[in-house]
Design an enzyme around this catalytic site. Structure first.
Site, short mmCIF file in Angstrom:
data_model
loop_
_atom_site.label_atom_id
_atom_site.label_comp_id
_atom_site.label_asym_id
_atom_site.label_seq_id
_atom_site.Cartn_x
_atom_site.Cartn_y
_atom_site.Cartn_z
N SER A 157 0.86 -1.20 0.00
CA SER A 157 0.00 0.00 0.00
C SER A 157 0.88 1.24 0.00
CB SER A 157 -0.86 -0.02 1.27
OG SER A 157 -1.50 1.23 1.46
N TYR A 170 -1.84 -0.85 10.45
CA TYR A 170 -1.92 -1.10 9.00
C TYR A 170 -0.63 -0.69 8.31
CZ TYR A 170 -3.90 -1.20 4.27
OH TYR A 170 -4.16 -1.47 2.95
N LYS A 174 2.04 -3.03 6.28
CA LYS A 174 2.32 -2.85 4.85
C LYS A 174 3.77 -2.49 4.59
CE LYS A 174 -1.80 -3.90 3.33
NZ LYS A 174 -2.05 -5.00 2.37
#
Ligand SMILES: NC(=O)c1ccc[n+]([C@@H]2O[C@H](COP(=O)([O-])OP(=O)(O)OC[C@H]3O[C@@H](n4cnc5c(N)ncnc54)[C@H](O)[C@@H]3O)[C@@H](O)[C@H]2O)c1
Length: 286
Positions: A157, A170, A174
């Site tokens: 991401s 998150y 990532k």
């Protein structure tokens, strides 16, 4: 000779029930691949506001893959379960004779300030996104070695390239995936296996289309305006930040990059991150 770029290839796609996974499974099929779609197709974590994917959605991906000319099968499992992934990989190799491609794409996202986090707010995203993706690689890579080579593409991401306010778990997962991808590329190159990451920008999938995601986008996590007003504010802010003026990209816009990385054309691309962000990459350091 067929002009399809994945003719005769066998691909495993995780997170295949919807979103980027579905769009890519269909694109793989269009290029001649047989696809085994893996998905939990149900709730993943109590920390999520995202609506869980369903068995019907996974079946619908199957219908679309077949309509695109591909063979299809699916396995419903949680990628935190290494044994289930090993079984799915063994089953795929036995049924289709080999595995050529892994698109390790399944993932989750939630937002919580670090100061408010409970254990699950951190652990669930690390477990699913980072550990689960590594599980998929560890389960499938031995078959790619046996095959004399193959392709691994993972989904990271832009949030794996910069920090994310209220999204530490998150972002960390990532970023971690980039380290995993590069390390796997170093180790698996000797077997003719390439390993790359796709970096999607903000994509129009259930993962991004809910109250808390809109609230994070306008930096007002506890916003309690009516949903349509909040969505409109998020849309305006996101579009203004995007060089190409898009708040959310269609999931189909990611698939061509994954098809390329999965194809013979990409035989000398490994250890790389490939951005499809509608220009948002221009805001990133990496
Ligand atoms: N949507 C975005 O803006 C965006 C941006 C960058 C990266 N990504 C990444 O792209 C990938 C796909 O996301 P999406 O936007 O298509 O979201 P999505 O929610 O539409 O699809 C994700 C799929 O993964 C499945 N899944 C989740 N946890 C699982 C588990 N433990 N085991 C098996 N399956 C599981 C879900 O059931 C779902 O079908 C994710 O890794 C996500 O982090 C998304």
């Amino acid at each position: 000779m067929s002009s399809k770029r994945l003719e005769g290839k066998v691909a495993i796609v995780t997170g295949a029930a919807r979103g980027i996974g579905r769009a890519t499974a269909v694109a793989f099929a269009r290029e001649g691949a047989a696809v085994v779609g893996i998905d939990i197709a149900g709730p993943v974590s109590k920390t999520l506001e995202v609506v869980p994917a369903t068995v019907e959605e996974l079946d619908e991906t199957g219908r679309l893959v077949v309509a695109a000319g591909g063979k299809w099968n699916s396995r419903r499992l949680d990628q935190r379960d290494m044994g289930a992934l090993r079984q799915a990989a063994a089953w795929t190799a036995e049924t289709f004779g080999k595995i050529d491609i892994l698109f390790a794409n399944a993932g989750i996202q939630a937002f919580k300030p670090l100061l408010d986090m409970e254990d699950a707010d951190w652990h669930d995203q690390i477990e699913v996104n980072l550990n689960g993706t590594c599980n998929a690689i560890r389960a499938v890579a031995p078959y790619l070695v046996k095959n004399g080579g193959g392709r691994i593409i993972i989904t990271s991401s832009t949030q794996g390239q910069h920090g994310t306010k209220y999204g530490a778990a998150y972002s960390a997962s990532k970023w971690g995936l980039i380290g995993l991808m590069k390390s796997a590329a170093l180790e698996l190159g000797q077997y003719g296996i390439t390993v790359n990451a796709v970096i999607p920008g903000l994509i129009d999938t259930p993962l991004t289309r809910h109250r808390r995601r809109y609230a994070q986008a306008i930096d007002d996590l506890n916003n309690d305006e009516p949903l349509d007003k909040l969505e409109a504010a998020a849309k305006q802010k996101l579009a203004a930040k995007s060089p190409l003026g898009l708040p959310w990209l269609p999931p189909e816009s990611i698939a061509p990059a994954v098809v390329f990385l999965a194809s013979d054309d990409a035989y000398l691309v490994s250890g790389a991150a490939y951005d499809v962000t509608g220009g948002d990459s221009a805001n990133n350091m990496a």
